[in-house]
Design a protein around this motif. Sequence first.
Motif, PDB file in Angstrom:
ATOM      1  N   GLN A  42       0.786  -1.255  -0.091  1.00 12.97           N
ATOM      2  CA  GLN A  42       0.078   0.104  -0.113  1.00 12.97           C
ATOM      3  C   GLN A  42       0.703   1.299  -0.061  1.00 12.97           C
ATOM      4  O   GLN A  42       1.923   1.246   0.407  1.00 12.97           O
ATOM      5  CB  GLN A  42      -0.882  -0.036   0.969  1.00 12.97           C
ATOM      6  CG  GLN A  42      -0.361   0.486   2.584  1.00 12.97           C
ATOM      7  CD  GLN A  42      -1.604   0.487   3.435  1.00 12.97           C
ATOM      8  OE1 GLN A  42      -2.602  -0.183   3.546  1.00 12.97           O
ATOM      9  NE2 GLN A  42      -1.423   1.554   4.463  1.00 12.97           N
ATOM     10  N   ILE A  43       0.415   2.161  -0.684  1.00 12.87           N
ATOM     11  CA  ILE A  43       1.043   3.508  -0.923  1.00 12.87           C
ATOM     12  C   ILE A  43       0.160   4.743  -0.243  1.00 12.87           C
ATOM     13  O   ILE A  43      -0.789   4.850  -0.635  1.00 12.87           O
ATOM     14  CB  ILE A  43       1.400   3.818  -2.157  1.00 12.87           C
ATOM     15  CG1 ILE A  43       2.548   2.627  -2.912  1.00 12.87           C
ATOM     16  CG2 ILE A  43       2.353   5.198  -2.355  1.00 12.87           C
ATOM     17  CD1 ILE A  43       2.704   2.574  -4.223  1.00 12.87           C
ATOM     18  N   ALA A  44       0.867   5.345   0.665  1.00 13.29           N
ATOM     19  CA  ALA A  44      -0.171   6.493   1.205  1.00 13.29           C
ATOM     20  C   ALA A  44       0.438   7.857   0.522  1.00 13.29           C
ATOM     21  O   ALA A  44       1.565   7.993   0.091  1.00 13.29           O
ATOM     22  CB  ALA A  44       0.276   6.559   2.847  1.00 13.29           C
ATOM     23  N   GLY A  67      11.469  12.627   5.554  1.00  8.62           N
ATOM     24  CA  GLY A  67       9.927  13.381   5.104  1.00  8.62           C
ATOM     25  C   GLY A  67       8.990  12.319   4.756  1.00  8.62           C
ATOM     26  O   GLY A  67       9.115  11.148   5.191  1.00  8.62           O
ATOM     27  N   ASP A  68       7.847  12.786   4.605  1.00  9.51           N
ATOM     28  CA  ASP A  68       6.792  11.782   4.124  1.00  9.51           C
ATOM     29  C   ASP A  68       5.866  12.511   3.045  1.00  9.51           C
ATOM     30  O   ASP A  68       6.396  13.636   2.330  1.00  9.51           O
ATOM     31  CB  ASP A  68       5.919  11.678   5.516  1.00  9.51           C
ATOM     32  CG  ASP A  68       5.669  12.827   6.192  1.00  9.51           C
ATOM     33  OD1 ASP A  68       5.346  13.851   5.668  1.00  9.51           O
ATOM     34  OD2 ASP A  68       5.773  13.045   7.356  1.00  9.51           O
ATOM     35  N   GLN A  69       4.729  12.063   2.882  1.00  8.02           N
ATOM     36  CA  GLN A  69       3.697  12.423   2.025  1.00  8.02           C
ATOM     37  C   GLN A  69       3.345  13.842   2.074  1.00  8.02           C
ATOM     38  O   GLN A  69       2.662  14.558   1.166  1.00  8.02           O
ATOM     39  CB  GLN A  69       2.618  11.547   1.598  1.00  8.02           C
ATOM     40  CG  GLN A  69       1.697  11.288   2.658  1.00  8.02           C
ATOM     41  CD  GLN A  69       1.985  10.228   3.750  1.00  8.02           C
ATOM     42  OE1 GLN A  69       3.321   9.953   4.025  1.00  8.02           O
ATOM     43  NE2 GLN A  69       0.956   9.577   4.208  1.00  8.02           N
ATOM     44  N   HIS A  70       3.256  14.440   3.416  1.00 12.35           N
ATOM     45  CA  HIS A  70       2.547  15.884   3.861  1.00 12.35           C
ATOM     46  C   HIS A  70       3.592  16.775   3.455  1.00 12.35           C
ATOM     47  O   HIS A  70       4.026  17.427   4.116  1.00 12.35           O
ATOM     48  CB  HIS A  70       2.300  15.621   5.109  1.00 12.35           C
ATOM     49  CG  HIS A  70       1.419  14.448   5.669  1.00 12.35           C
ATOM     50  ND1 HIS A  70       0.232  14.532   4.979  1.00 12.35           N
ATOM     51  CD2 HIS A  70       1.545  13.424   6.271  1.00 12.35           C
ATOM     52  CE1 HIS A  70      -0.562  13.403   5.729  1.00 12.35           C
ATOM     53  NE2 HIS A  70       0.676  12.680   6.491  1.00 12.35           N
ATOM     54  N   ALA A  71       3.594  17.084   2.252  1.00 11.36           N
ATOM     55  CA  ALA A  71       4.637  18.350   1.399  1.00 11.36           C
ATOM     56  C   ALA A  71       4.134  19.327   1.714  1.00 11.36           C
ATOM     57  O   ALA A  71       4.705  20.450   1.853  1.00 11.36           O
ATOM     58  CB  ALA A  71       4.791  17.890   0.009  1.00 11.36           C
ATOM     59  N   CYS A 103       2.421  13.550  -3.887  1.00 15.90           N
ATOM     60  CA  CYS A 103       3.638  13.328  -2.847  1.00 15.90           C
ATOM     61  C   CYS A 103       3.113  11.823  -2.264  1.00 15.90           C
ATOM     62  O   CYS A 103       2.147  11.933  -1.487  1.00 15.90           O
ATOM     63  CB  CYS A 103       3.917  14.251  -2.066  1.00 15.90           C
ATOM     64  SG  CYS A 103       5.430  14.020  -1.101  1.00 15.90           S
ATOM     65  N   SER A 104       4.093  10.855  -2.657  1.00  9.10           N
ATOM     66  CA  SER A 104       3.878   9.579  -1.736  1.00  9.10           C
ATOM     67  C   SER A 104       4.948   9.249  -0.657  1.00  9.10           C
ATOM     68  O   SER A 104       6.103   9.583  -0.790  1.00  9.10           O
ATOM     69  CB  SER A 104       3.573   8.481  -2.709  1.00  9.10           C
ATOM     70  OG  SER A 104       4.601   8.249  -3.374  1.00  9.10           O
ATOM     71  N   ASN A 105       4.618   8.674   0.442  1.00  8.01           N
ATOM     72  CA  ASN A 105       5.359   7.971   1.166  1.00  8.01           C
ATOM     73  C   ASN A 105       6.270   6.906   0.690  1.00  8.01           C
ATOM     74  O   ASN A 105       5.457   6.095   0.056  1.00  8.01           O
ATOM     75  CB  ASN A 105       4.659   7.492   2.574  1.00  8.01           C
ATOM     76  CG  ASN A 105       5.572   7.052   3.833  1.00  8.01           C
ATOM     77  OD1 ASN A 105       5.257   6.225   4.426  1.00  8.01           O
ATOM     78  ND2 ASN A 105       6.531   7.797   3.875  1.00  8.01           N
TER      79      ASN A 105
END
Lengths: 388, 388
Positions: A42-44, A67-71, A103-105
């Motif tokens: 799974q990709i968040a 970092g993470d998906q929350h750009a 933007c994905s984790n």
Amino acid sequence: MTSGTLPQISASQVESPDSLVARFGPERPLVLDSGVELSPLQIAYQTYGELNAARSNAVLVCHALTGDQHAANVHPVTGKPGWWSTMVGPGKPIDTDRYFVICSNVVGGCLGTTGPASINPETGKPWALTFPLVTIRDMVRAQAMLVDFLGIDELFCVAGGSMGGMQVLEWAASFPERVYSAMPIATAAIHSAQNIAFSEVGRQAIMADPEWRGGRYLEAGTRPAKGLAVARMGAHITYLSEEALHRKFGRRLQDRSAPTFTFDADFQVESYLRHQGEAFVERFDANSYLYVTRAMDYFDIAGSHDGILANAFRGTRTRFCVISFSSDWLFPTGNSRSVVHALNAAGASVSFVEIISDKGHDAFLLDEPELIATTSGFLAAAARKRGI
Amino acid sequence: MTSGTLPQISASQVESPDSLVARFGPERPLVLDSGVELSPLQIAYQTYGELNAARSNAVLVCHALTGDQHAANVHPVTGKPGWWSTMVGPGKPIDTDRYFVICSNVVGGCLGTTGPASINPETGKPWALTFPLVTIRDMVRAQAMLVDFLGIDELFCVAGGSMGGMQVLEWAASFPERVYSAMPIATAAIHSAQNIAFSEVGRQAIMADPEWRGGRYLEAGTRPAKGLAVARMGAHITYLSEEALHRKFGRRLQDRSAPTFTFDADFQVESYLRHQGEAFVERFDANSYLYVTRAMDYFDIAGSHDGILANAFRGTRTRFCVISFSSDWLFPTGNSRSVVHALNAAGASVSFVEIISDKGHDAFLLDEPELIATTSGFLAAAARKRGI
């Protein structure tokens, strides 16, 4: 095969609050560089802006190590602005009024995408160190699956700094026909011996913590918080320049007029580092730190192209904007220059800017006027060319 | 009051094999910068060569953070040559056929001089963190007591690199009339914010190890070996240049032809760092590491002279030879240049050489031809002037 849904929590460490999640079943495994087939996956991810009718305005933003998906949205765990909110948003260089931003984790991460803290469906327990090692190319392959899932053939731009920039370069090398333009920032096509050394110290700090328990701390209901904090403190020094540390803290004392002659955090810089360590463990999984640093260590694009970096980019039509910062000693300008030389040798379209800044590696995350101006100009020109 | 004797073992961690020991009783306490009077005090030291009749040929060699008194003899614990055997010996720059060389373990150290692993006579237990914090000036005051004990008024030279160079500068500032010449190498008159930060990470790595036990590990019969190893690994990176790491190891794999896709030490640089960490814990005490790094952090000669470094050296007649290495990023040449500017402003006699080397900070410990030539020439000229 897959579904874009609101977040579902599959394990305490792999929540993806406020994120979309794409799921890929056993019929669509991620084939890793190690040869392992990872499934389910799974990709968040987060998106900002709207995909246009021609599906030609998508920008993929790639995050760095921690970092993470929350750009560009408020971070659901820390409550702070997204890590690239200086760069992504309405009227920003990566303009969400104009582009559809994804933007994905990364795979191996810990904020919703499958990683070592996810549940291994075969055992019902967290993968921990039984999770297969991943590479930067594996991260990019997973992102390509997400981009497929979103029905996008070509990305208008792939952009990112540090480990994000490694992904940008890998995208351009692995999927040249899918990358119209690329902005690798404060990065390298190969991880240096010094950087491997720094990675290894961080990993050893985590593994030295008895609460790490051979990686199986989640099953034990604990966490190697002290080891992870030490890893972060050490890494954090490498993100700043000596000048930046001097300007921000110098030898100023913390809340006191004279040294205490103890091991308290007498100096502001000590207090700052301790805070960085403590805050980090609230939002990051220790095993993910091991996996993602290892992915960076293995990164060597030339190594998979007969030792010749230019071979990775021959015939490319991607337009590149390579950016470095003069005081970045983790990914010094020389690293970017090597990329530019290879792109020139491959006949690629390249702009290269070394931004004079005393803020060190983390300058790519800051509101640096020349970074804003350079990226805005490059993207605007590319968008005109692309007819967006 | 004191006696130069063969070593006596006062605690398992404060053995001083093969060293002489000077003991100072309660009538001769070491008054520390913190105000604490440290007593009793023992200082373990080595000598090489013969003191001449005029007592004018003594050279004090000062060791760095993890060094000790074994500058030029086979080390009794590791079996390796002394840490400055390139520089000290017959026919070497610090020529033991010509000079009487003294090297003592610093106060707060762990190889025979009183430190946190010593027994506190009031409790019968190791001092651990009840040991008072010491400064570079305290180390120098203790050395002055030893020099007094040896019946020497003036030292022909005080020499050392890194923290040893800090002691050289402090000697010249605190006891100018007792220092005929001084060779501060790869050092600074002030510890930078970045260096304090690296120190703090090392300390936190030690304190994060549960076997540290609030510093009372000796009483518990254990040691924070993992934490100390991590501290050493991180510090070791700072002793080498990126070029040196690249040349020595690059991305070469260790005993294998392809990455293992595990967390084993795939890369030679990882294996090397792990070995550095493991070897270090065999010869160094964790609490001493805390105390000695703290002494470096507090070091700021200008700070105790109205903020003006030149004020520390006004009227000095000491002849200085300041040496830096071009690839040293822990104590960059700029630090030495600041010392030279201050000495010039104070009207001192100064030679300054930046040696072009890609070996980083540790170059001062290596057989660098230009280091050998520079120090030989400086000392020979000074010896002629002094009539030795």
